[in-house]
Design a protein around this motif. Structure first.
Motif, PDB file in Angstrom:
ATOM      1  N   ASN A 113      10.202  31.301  -7.899  1.00  0.00           N
ATOM      2  CA  ASN A 113      10.167  29.942  -7.359  1.00  0.00           C
ATOM      3  C   ASN A 113      10.053  29.928  -5.824  1.00  0.00           C
ATOM      4  OD1 ASN A 113      10.725  27.561  -9.394  1.00  0.00           O
ATOM      5  ND2 ASN A 113      11.810  29.359 -10.168  1.00  0.00           N
ATOM      6  N   ALA A 114       9.796  31.099  -5.236  1.00  0.00           N
ATOM      7  CA  ALA A 114       9.837  31.217  -3.772  1.00  0.00           C
ATOM      8  C   ALA A 114       8.735  30.421  -3.084  1.00  0.00           C
ATOM      9  CB  ALA A 114       9.778  32.687  -3.357  1.00  0.00           C
ATOM     10  N   TRP A 115       7.717  30.009  -3.844  1.00  0.00           N
ATOM     11  CA  TRP A 115       6.649  29.184  -3.260  1.00  0.00           C
ATOM     12  C   TRP A 115       7.117  27.753  -3.000  1.00  0.00           C
ATOM     13  CZ3 TRP A 115       5.333  24.883  -6.120  1.00  0.00           C
ATOM     14  CH2 TRP A 115       5.797  24.863  -7.448  1.00  0.00           C
ATOM     15  N   ARG A 116       8.229  27.336  -3.644  1.00  0.00           N
ATOM     16  CA  ARG A 116       8.696  25.950  -3.485  1.00  0.00           C
ATOM     17  C   ARG A 116       9.291  25.750  -2.092  1.00  0.00           C
ATOM     18  NH1 ARG A 116       9.175  23.260  -8.471  1.00  0.00           N
ATOM     19  NH2 ARG A 116       8.934  24.667 -10.237  1.00  0.00           N
ATOM     20  N   PRO A 117       9.256  24.501  -1.588  1.00  0.00           N
ATOM     21  CA  PRO A 117       9.763  24.250  -0.236  1.00  0.00           C
ATOM     22  C   PRO A 117      11.203  24.721  -0.073  1.00  0.00           C
ATOM     23  CG  PRO A 117       9.032  22.197  -1.317  1.00  0.00           C
ATOM     24  CD  PRO A 117       8.726  23.315  -2.251  1.00  0.00           C
ATOM     25  N   GLY A 118      11.447  25.476   0.968  1.00  0.00           N
ATOM     26  CA  GLY A 118      12.815  25.857   1.309  1.00  0.00           C
ATOM     27  C   GLY A 118      13.382  27.009   0.509  1.00  0.00           C
ATOM     28  N   VAL A 119      12.732  27.414  -0.579  1.00  0.00           N
ATOM     29  CA  VAL A 119      13.363  28.397  -1.466  1.00  0.00           C
ATOM     30  C   VAL A 119      13.438  29.790  -0.831  1.00  0.00           C
ATOM     31  CG1 VAL A 119      13.177  29.612  -3.693  1.00  0.00           C
ATOM     32  CG2 VAL A 119      12.849  27.131  -3.598  1.00  0.00           C
ATOM     33  N   SER A 120      12.378  30.228  -0.145  1.00  0.00           N
ATOM     34  CA  SER A 120      12.435  31.596   0.399  1.00  0.00           C
ATOM     35  C   SER A 120      13.496  31.703   1.499  1.00  0.00           C
ATOM     36  CB  SER A 120      11.055  32.061   0.874  1.00  0.00           C
ATOM     37  OG  SER A 120      10.555  31.183   1.837  1.00  0.00           O
ATOM     38  N   ARG A 121      13.590  30.680   2.344  1.00  0.00           N
ATOM     39  CA  ARG A 121      14.634  30.703   3.389  1.00  0.00           C
ATOM     40  C   ARG A 121      16.027  30.683   2.771  1.00  0.00           C
ATOM     41  NH1 ARG A 121      14.014  26.391   8.086  1.00  0.00           N
ATOM     42  NH2 ARG A 121      16.099  27.143   8.571  1.00  0.00           N
ATOM     43  N   TRP A 122      16.152  29.843   1.725  1.00  0.00           N
ATOM     44  CA  TRP A 122      17.443  29.735   1.031  1.00  0.00           C
ATOM     45  C   TRP A 122      17.822  31.094   0.440  1.00  0.00           C
ATOM     46  CZ3 TRP A 122      17.979  30.313  -4.348  1.00  0.00           C
ATOM     47  CH2 TRP A 122      19.252  30.051  -4.835  1.00  0.00           C
ATOM     48  N   LEU A 123      16.822  31.775  -0.160  1.00  0.00           N
ATOM     49  CA  LEU A 123      17.073  33.086  -0.777  1.00  0.00           C
ATOM     50  C   LEU A 123      17.596  34.092   0.237  1.00  0.00           C
ATOM     51  CD1 LEU A 123      14.217  34.035  -3.275  1.00  0.00           C
ATOM     52  CD2 LEU A 123      16.680  34.412  -3.556  1.00  0.00           C
ATOM     53  N   VAL A 124      16.955  34.127   1.412  1.00  0.00           N
ATOM     54  CA  VAL A 124      17.402  35.049   2.459  1.00  0.00           C
ATOM     55  C   VAL A 124      18.859  34.766   2.797  1.00  0.00           C
ATOM     56  CG1 VAL A 124      17.116  35.667   4.896  1.00  0.00           C
ATOM     57  CG2 VAL A 124      15.100  35.424   3.419  1.00  0.00           C
ATOM     58  N   HIS A 125      19.177  33.471   2.935  1.00  0.00           N
ATOM     59  CA  HIS A 125      20.554  33.112   3.274  1.00  0.00           C
ATOM     60  C   HIS A 125      21.545  33.553   2.194  1.00  0.00           C
ATOM     61  CE1 HIS A 125      24.170  31.138   4.438  1.00  0.00           C
ATOM     62  NE2 HIS A 125      24.244  30.669   3.208  1.00  0.00           N
ATOM     63  N   VAL A 126      21.212  33.241   0.927  1.00  0.00           N
ATOM     64  CA  VAL A 126      22.207  33.493  -0.122  1.00  0.00           C
ATOM     65  C   VAL A 126      22.419  34.989  -0.346  1.00  0.00           C
ATOM     66  CG1 VAL A 126      21.772  31.275  -1.229  1.00  0.00           C
ATOM     67  CG2 VAL A 126      20.645  33.318  -2.130  1.00  0.00           C
ATOM     68  N   LEU A 127      21.378  35.772  -0.118  1.00  0.00           N
ATOM     69  CA  LEU A 127      21.547  37.222  -0.256  1.00  0.00           C
ATOM     70  C   LEU A 127      22.492  37.727   0.828  1.00  0.00           C
ATOM     71  CD1 LEU A 127      17.923  38.209  -1.258  1.00  0.00           C
ATOM     72  CD2 LEU A 127      19.960  38.220  -2.715  1.00  0.00           C
ATOM     73  N   ARG A 128      22.348  37.187   2.051  1.00  0.00           N
ATOM     74  CA  ARG A 128      23.264  37.559   3.139  1.00  0.00           C
ATOM     75  C   ARG A 128      24.690  37.110   2.855  1.00  0.00           C
ATOM     76  NH1 ARG A 128      19.771  35.623   7.910  1.00  0.00           N
ATOM     77  NH2 ARG A 128      18.381  37.376   8.234  1.00  0.00           N
ATOM     78  N   ALA A 129      24.811  35.968   2.184  1.00  0.00           N
ATOM     79  CA  ALA A 129      26.139  35.387   1.927  1.00  0.00           C
ATOM     80  C   ALA A 129      26.845  36.042   0.744  1.00  0.00           C
ATOM     81  CB  ALA A 129      26.000  33.884   1.698  1.00  0.00           C
ATOM     82  N   GLY A 130      26.165  36.994   0.101  1.00  0.00           N
ATOM     83  CA  GLY A 130      26.839  37.731  -0.968  1.00  0.00           C
ATOM     84  C   GLY A 130      26.517  37.255  -2.366  1.00  0.00           C
ATOM     85  N   ALA A 131      25.306  36.689  -2.560  1.00  0.00           N
ATOM     86  CA  ALA A 131      24.953  36.132  -3.866  1.00  0.00           C
ATOM     87  C   ALA A 131      24.935  37.181  -4.972  1.00  0.00           C
ATOM     88  CB  ALA A 131      23.584  35.448  -3.786  1.00  0.00           C
ATOM     89  N   LEU A 132      24.777  38.446  -4.619  1.00  0.00           N
ATOM     90  CA  LEU A 132      24.721  39.482  -5.654  1.00  0.00           C
ATOM     91  C   LEU A 132      26.067  40.183  -5.847  1.00  0.00           C
ATOM     92  CD1 LEU A 132      21.206  41.010  -4.839  1.00  0.00           C
ATOM     93  CD2 LEU A 132      21.806  39.263  -6.523  1.00  0.00           C
TER      94      LEU A 132
END
Ligand SMILES: [Zn+2]
Ligand SMILES: [Zn+2]
Length: 249
Positions: A113-132
């Motif tokens: 879904n990274a093509w959707r608006p805001g999703v790729s930036r959001w992904l970078v953030h959540v990975l940094r915030a410990g999403a995994l």
């Protein structure tokens, strides 16, 4: 912590903006009910927000969880096993918090879904915030009784499934406040809509049920909405739920 991160909604009720998720602090004297805890990477912010209101982790009488997604569950186990704080959530969400299963947007689906608006930036953030990070909770408990909980703020859990099976909002009827978690939000980095809305559909386990649960929120009297994402929303809660229902059509 930014000075505008803590927003007072009412006497003893504060909404705190974490890095991307909100949590709520209900204070009664020295005692606190904490609703949600942000991402694992939000722990310092969480502790700072408690300290800013004069509380320590030991002041937390209980953690209530709207639902067991990583962005709400980040410090629950830290408080539970590190500070002996009881953890309550809906019985249908208890096995989710234990990670007997995981109903959360997968990394693969997020990337798709990274093509959707805001999703790729959001992904970078959540990975940094410990999403995994593994945030499983070892001793989650169902609510001890129906109706208002015997905790600071006297919150009333209301089952609003769809985003997850056991999602709950928390109603403070005397203050006209609904703490809505991810059942009804007012914004998200992956949405261009501002104001009351459901999260983008990719985040919901069962979209139709999530939309139906807005009818449940519509029945809760109140004029202040404290969502899991987005700013505090002032205005009729039933009207906010109705607007979100229309927007999700
Ligand atoms: Zn969620
Ligand atoms: Zn969330």
């Amino acid at each position: 912590m930014r000075s505008d991160s803590i927003v007072q909604a009412s006497e003893g009720v504060h909404l705190v903006h974490g890095s991307n998720t909100n949590w709520v602090i209900l204070s009664e004297g020295d005692a606190v009910t904490l609703i949600d805890t942000g991402y694992p990477g939000d722990r310092a912010l969480l502790l700072e927000s408690l300290a800013a209101l004069g509380h320590r982790p030991e002041s937390v009488a209980a953690v209530l969880v709207t639902h067991a997604h990583v962005d709400h569950l980040g410090s629950v186990e830290f408080l539970s096993s590190g500070h002996a704080v009881p953890v309550y959530l809906h019985e249908a969400e208890v096995p989710h918090a234990r990670r007997e299963f995981l109903h959360q947007l997968s990394a693969g689906r997020a990337v798709a879904n990274a093509w959707r608006p805001g999703v790729s930036r959001w992904l970078v953030h959540v990975l940094r915030a410990g999403a995994l990070t593994d945030v499983r909770v070892s001793a989650p408990q169902p609510f001890p009784a129906a109706g208002p909980l015997d905790l600071p703020g006297r919150p009333v859990p209301v089952h609003t499934p769809g985003h997850t099976l056991g999602h709950c909002v928390y109603h403070l009827p005397d203050q006209g406040i609904v703490i809505s978690g991810d059942a009804l939000v007012s914004g998200h980095p992956t949405s261009r809509t501002r104001g009351p809305q459901l999260l983008p559909a990719m985040f919901d386990r069962d979209r139709a049920t999530a939309r139906e649960s807005l009818r449940t929120i519509e029945k809760l009297a109140g004029d202040t909405l404290l969502p899991g994402h987005g700013p505090l929303h002032r205005g009729s809660v039933p009207a906010a739920a109705q607007l979100a229902h229309e927007r999700a059509a």
